[in-house]
Design a protein around this motif. Sequence first.
Motif, PDB file in Angstrom:
ATOM      1  N   GLN A  69      26.202  23.772  16.497  1.00  0.00           N
ATOM      2  CA  GLN A  69      26.005  25.064  15.843  1.00  0.00           C
ATOM      3  C   GLN A  69      26.692  26.172  16.634  1.00  0.00           C
ATOM      4  OE1 GLN A  69      22.005  25.453  14.604  1.00  0.00           O
ATOM      5  NE2 GLN A  69      22.268  27.448  13.635  1.00  0.00           N
ATOM      6  N   SER A  86      14.948  17.295  16.043  1.00  0.00           N
ATOM      7  CA  SER A  86      16.334  16.934  15.772  1.00  0.00           C
ATOM      8  C   SER A  86      16.437  16.105  14.495  1.00  0.00           C
ATOM      9  CB  SER A  86      16.921  16.136  16.944  1.00  0.00           C
ATOM     10  OG  SER A  86      16.293  14.861  17.036  1.00  0.00           O
ATOM     11  N   ASP A  87      17.631  16.032  13.942  1.00  0.00           N
ATOM     12  CA  ASP A  87      17.851  15.252  12.726  1.00  0.00           C
ATOM     13  C   ASP A  87      17.531  13.776  12.952  1.00  0.00           C
ATOM     14  OD1 ASP A  87      18.657  17.539  11.449  1.00  0.00           O
ATOM     15  OD2 ASP A  87      20.806  17.186  11.743  1.00  0.00           O
ATOM     16  N   GLU A  88      17.895  13.276  14.137  1.00  0.00           N
ATOM     17  CA  GLU A  88      17.641  11.862  14.439  1.00  0.00           C
ATOM     18  C   GLU A  88      16.139  11.583  14.497  1.00  0.00           C
ATOM     19  OE1 GLU A  88      16.431   8.526  16.719  1.00  0.00           O
ATOM     20  OE2 GLU A  88      16.347  10.560  17.552  1.00  0.00           O
ATOM     21  N   THR A  89      15.399  12.493  15.125  1.00  0.00           N
ATOM     22  CA  THR A  89      13.947  12.326  15.215  1.00  0.00           C
ATOM     23  C   THR A  89      13.305  12.430  13.842  1.00  0.00           C
ATOM     24  OG1 THR A  89      13.922  13.231  17.463  1.00  0.00           O
ATOM     25  CG2 THR A  89      11.837  13.221  16.263  1.00  0.00           C
ATOM     26  N   GLU A 116       7.033  14.513  20.113  1.00  0.00           N
ATOM     27  CA  GLU A 116       8.391  14.646  19.587  1.00  0.00           C
ATOM     28  C   GLU A 116       8.453  15.491  18.323  1.00  0.00           C
ATOM     29  OE1 GLU A 116      10.642  10.691  21.201  1.00  0.00           O
ATOM     30  OE2 GLU A 116       9.759  10.551  19.202  1.00  0.00           O
ATOM     31  N   VAL A 153      11.244  22.336  17.936  1.00  0.00           N
ATOM     32  CA  VAL A 153      12.420  21.980  17.136  1.00  0.00           C
ATOM     33  C   VAL A 153      12.564  20.465  17.080  1.00  0.00           C
ATOM     34  CG1 VAL A 153      14.913  22.230  16.907  1.00  0.00           C
ATOM     35  CG2 VAL A 153      13.547  24.139  17.763  1.00  0.00           C
ATOM     36  N   TRP A 192      20.784  25.421  22.983  1.00  0.00           N
ATOM     37  CA  TRP A 192      20.309  25.317  21.598  1.00  0.00           C
ATOM     38  C   TRP A 192      20.165  23.848  21.208  1.00  0.00           C
ATOM     39  CZ3 TRP A 192      17.958  28.929  19.157  1.00  0.00           C
ATOM     40  CH2 TRP A 192      17.806  28.914  17.772  1.00  0.00           C
ATOM     41  N   PRO A 193      19.135  23.477  20.460  1.00  0.00           N
ATOM     42  CA  PRO A 193      18.906  22.050  20.153  1.00  0.00           C
ATOM     43  C   PRO A 193      19.962  21.424  19.254  1.00  0.00           C
ATOM     44  CG  PRO A 193      17.340  23.461  18.994  1.00  0.00           C
ATOM     45  CD  PRO A 193      18.047  24.327  19.966  1.00  0.00           C
ATOM     46  N   TYR A 194      20.774  22.250  18.605  1.00  0.00           N
ATOM     47  CA  TYR A 194      21.829  21.719  17.735  1.00  0.00           C
ATOM     48  C   TYR A 194      23.183  22.071  18.349  1.00  0.00           C
ATOM     49  CZ  TYR A 194      17.778  21.704  14.672  1.00  0.00           C
ATOM     50  OH  TYR A 194      16.515  21.519  14.161  1.00  0.00           O
TER      51      TYR A 194
END
Length: 724
Positions: free
Chosen positions: A122, A359-362, A353, A357, A117-119
């Motif tokens: 979670q 990411s928060d950083e991206t 990018e 999904v 999962w990308p997070y």
Amino acid sequence: MKHKVIDNKQQEPGSVAHKRMTGLGLFCVLMFLLLEFNLWRVQIVNTEYYAEKALGNIVKPAATSTIRGPIVDRNGVVLAKSISDMALVLDWIQLQNQEGAWQDTVKLLARYIKPYWPYPQQSAELIAEDICVMIRNQQWKTYNSVVVLEDVPESLRALIAEHGDELPGVRVEPLAKRGYPEGTLMGQVLGYVREISQEELEIQEELLVRREFDDAAQAVIAQGSHEENDSDDSDVSSDAGFMYSQGDLVGKMGVEKSFDHWLRGREGLDKVEIDQQGRPVSRTVVEEPRIGHTVYLTLDAPLQRDVERSLDEVIARVRGTYPKAGVGAAVVMEVKTGKILAMASKPYMDPNELVGVVSDETASRYFTGAEAATKNRAIMDTYPPGSVYKMLVASSALQLGIMTPEDKVYDALSSLGPWGVQAQAVAEWGGNNFGWVNLYRGMAKSCNIYFQNMGRQVFDQDPEYMKKIGHEFGFGVLSGIDLPGEVAGIAPSPAWKRTHFGPDYEAAYREALQSVEDKYEEALGQLQGAEERSLLEVQKKGEMSAITAEYEANSEFYVDWRLSDSFNNSIGQGYNANTLLQLANYVAVIANGGTLYKPQVVDKIVDTQTGEVIKGFEPEVLNRVSVSSENLAAVKEAMSLVTKGEGTAAFVFADMPKFSGGGKTGTAQVGNKTGPSYYNGMFVAFAPYDDPEIAVSVLIEYGGAGGDTAGRVAKSVFRSYFGW
């Protein structure tokens, strides 16, 4: 030749072969009778039962996804295309028709995919909730799979296959997604695609309602006048023969957005027969999906790559001296067509990018902060042009007859008037005194005193003239480029300043007066004595007079046009604000002799399957400037002296003997802070001189002097384009 001899004894009655053939024949007869019996039972005996059951079935339309068309540069280099990706999907029909609760399958799936999962933080429970949300959002397309995870690695594929019996409706299958083979190259121009938002759907609905109202109104008008309505106005979706719906992938910026209806293709259509339990019985193809068209850009990929590389090199070099430098932009365009050949904006954006999904950083890097990479600084940000604005001042002064190219001004503040006038002017840059200067030497040396002198006279003679000419060159107005997000900038004038600042000061003034009125109304109401009331009235009048005096002082300074405004705006400071695109187009007008073209990044639309040109985009003239060709020629000649001899950019082109053209350096102050670290480096140019082909504008934020920074990028453009 030898012949095989058949033994007739094998065919005699009672033989083994004969018995086998007889048995086979009896079996075929029995199967035929059984089939006939079932047909009789279904069609005759149970006719009413099956008829009633069929009547309970319904047929629903189901859209099938298409493949988005590619985006290519002017020579066919692929910049965006649809690529195959392995995705983890849920078949909602199989999922809900399993024996147990489908929610249990989702929970089990969440545990299996948690490591992928990308997070990472979670929990499996929250992942399961996310999947349930995906399913709920998919209800409008019940018969299409729900995409849970993209870019599924081999290890997860093996895991899903191993536990397939526990996960009904879960599978890994190919999925078309958007890919950008060149990475950051032209990122902001290309844009990216994501699922359509609720806000975008609501806008579409609003446009649809508005169009229906307009159509009804036109019908009434046509009925009354017996005329047909030939209006071709329509929204994007209706032009393309479809309406967007929830779950559709749409362009979010750049060409992906502005040409979405050409790129997305047309969805296919299936008929799905659904039984009384909501289960699909059959599916019939009504219309096959159609791949999207190919969009050919006017941009040149190799030239764009050289521009971006040069921006990187220059910024890396100057950061040691100017640590705030890190952002830049550049535009290259054809002066005779308005076609954009390169458009760069740093920090660069990699659309890959933003697929799937994020990411928060991206998301933070691309969408927040002053250096958000999704911002195309060539069209979405404005900057004080600094000295590159001086060609507009020269054009205005020449056209009004205030000066001739040979008229000279002495380069000292005293040339502007007495001390009170000098106090509102800007001193010569670097503390220089260039002696007597005319247009040609004034442009070559970027003489502040010369252009302040001329600019002040323009504002004095016709306060709105500079703005008018600015609009003709494309300043302060939208160019209409075929990209979303363009801003108009500012072409300042006394009327603009009054309109822009006046209402706020007027509102604050009235609010302050009302506040005093309210305060004293209550106090006066409580007093009985005439003398006390009189004293309070005097006090009230004094406060209101003070507020009025403050308002008048503020209006004189912040609302009324001052001499200092004439001086500042004449050297590209003050309220001037332009985009890099406007600056390139402005130089193109000077180079081509007075024609302002509509900029364009798309050259044509081509059928991806047949190669047929569906739509071509010819150069579009926006207007001709009112400055005479003779005066423009003088300004053009003055620009040529900037890049040679004693010109401020002569050192930049000293080792490029084949260069011919013209340019202008600019070092624009940012805000109210002073010092080299608070100046943007600007440079504009065109080439070649005799028959100009391209115009260039470059910005290095906080890069100091424009010649040694932005000028180096422009030089690399000419080397790449002309081979100089």
